[in-house]
Design an enzyme around this catalytic site. Structure first.
Site, PDB file in Angstrom:
ATOM      1  N   SER A 205       0.799  -1.225   0.000  1.00  0.00           N
ATOM      2  CA  SER A 205       0.000   0.000   0.000  1.00  0.00           C
ATOM      3  C   SER A 205       0.830   1.273   0.000  1.00  0.00           C
ATOM      4  CB  SER A 205      -0.970  -0.003   1.178  1.00  0.00           C
ATOM      5  OG  SER A 205      -0.296  -0.301   2.383  1.00  0.00           O
ATOM      6  N   HIS A 256       1.436   4.847   4.132  1.00  0.00           N
ATOM      7  CA  HIS A 256       0.512   5.436   3.160  1.00  0.00           C
ATOM      8  C   HIS A 256       0.855   6.910   2.924  1.00  0.00           C
ATOM      9  CE1 HIS A 256      -2.829   2.295   4.250  1.00  0.00           C
ATOM     10  NE2 HIS A 256      -1.733   1.754   3.742  1.00  0.00           N
TER      11      HIS A 256
END
Length: 275
Positions: A205, A256
């Site tokens: 991610s 992230h």
């Protein structure tokens, strides 16, 4: 009555143009000619469709057509890709060799993980336990947490975005450019996550958010590159990240954020390079 407004050789280009017309409320159809794909619309839509056709011919790679496919594309276009068409053929058509390699590698790691080999896999691939444990002999640990996924939703979410956005970058800008985003987006966010939380994390991610930032920024700074991301998708993923920081989900939030910053910065640098 229907009229023909143009013809193309590539089914994907025809689909993108039809998706764009559909977003304008114009229903178009593609018919297979002798050697080309013919685009037909209702006579009442001819004037507008022909004007848009001229714009499409002049700049077929403009992000407006990619975004139209994201928003309104479907599989009921009437296009024929041959009897041998399959899901794998569809996956390959939107991905380059690096995109596919990382997908296969993540799946190859996840399968034994799913079957109960979590501990030995994590022992080999996890990040360093502490700053004092950093070693060039095990330098792979800075990157390899990127390849670990903990559950089906985790890997499906990440690989779908990697396939869509990584594939777009690789097909438009080349394998080398995607490799740079992968390495930078797969190492710097890991360092940020480790510094803020610790070594127990994993997943693609961070790279996905680097791709998100890269595609979104390139679509605004260099739209002629054919790279872009709809504003609605950007907002969704930013809200997803905010939800993680707010504690609604257990995610590698700092990875992230680090990935998003990496992607925005890389796009800012690349947008200055004129070829």
């Amino acid at each position: 009555m229907k009229v023909r407004i143009g013809q193309l050789t590539q089914a994907r280009a025809a689909q993108a143009f039809m998706d764009y017309l559909r977003g304008m409320g114009i229903q178009a159809q593609v018919q297979q000619g002798e050697s080309l794909l013919e685009i037909w619309v209702l006579e009442q839509d001819q004037a507008v469709a022909e004007r848009e056709w001229q714009r499409f011919v002049a700049e077929p790679n403009h992000p407006r057509y990619h975004e139209a496919s994201w928003h309104s594309g479907d599989t009921h276009s009437g296009l024929s890709y041959g009897k041998g068409a399959s899901m794998m053929a569809s996956i390959r058509s939107k991905a380059g060799p690096l995109t596919l390699t990382i997908m296969v590698l993540c799946l190859a790691i996840y399968l034994p993980w799913f079957l109960g080999w979590q501990r030995p896999i994590f022992n080999v691939l996890h990040f360093f336990e502490s700053w004092q444990a950093f070693s060039l002999a095990e330098g792979w640990r800075i990157f390899t947490p990127t390849l670990i996924h903990f559950d089906p939703m985790h890997i499906v979410f990440n690989l779908l975005w990697w396939w869509q956005l990584g594939g777009l970058i690789e097909r438009r800008l080349g394998t080398g450019k995607l490799f740079v985003v992968l390495i930078v987006g797969g190492t710097l966010p890991n360092l940020v996550q480790f510094a803020m939380v610790g070594p127990n994390f994993g997943g693609l991610s961070g790279v996905v958010y680097a791709l998100v930032g890269y595609c979104w920024m390139m679509g605004r700074l260099r739209p002629e590159s054919g790279i872009g991301l709809p504003q609605s998708y950007m907002m969704f993923l930013v809200l997803w990240m905010v939800a993680g920081f707010a504690g609604f989900m257990n995610m590698a939030n700092w990875a992230h954020l680090g990935g998003l910053v990496v992607g925005l910065a890389q796009a800012g640098l690349d947008s200055r390079q004129r070829h």
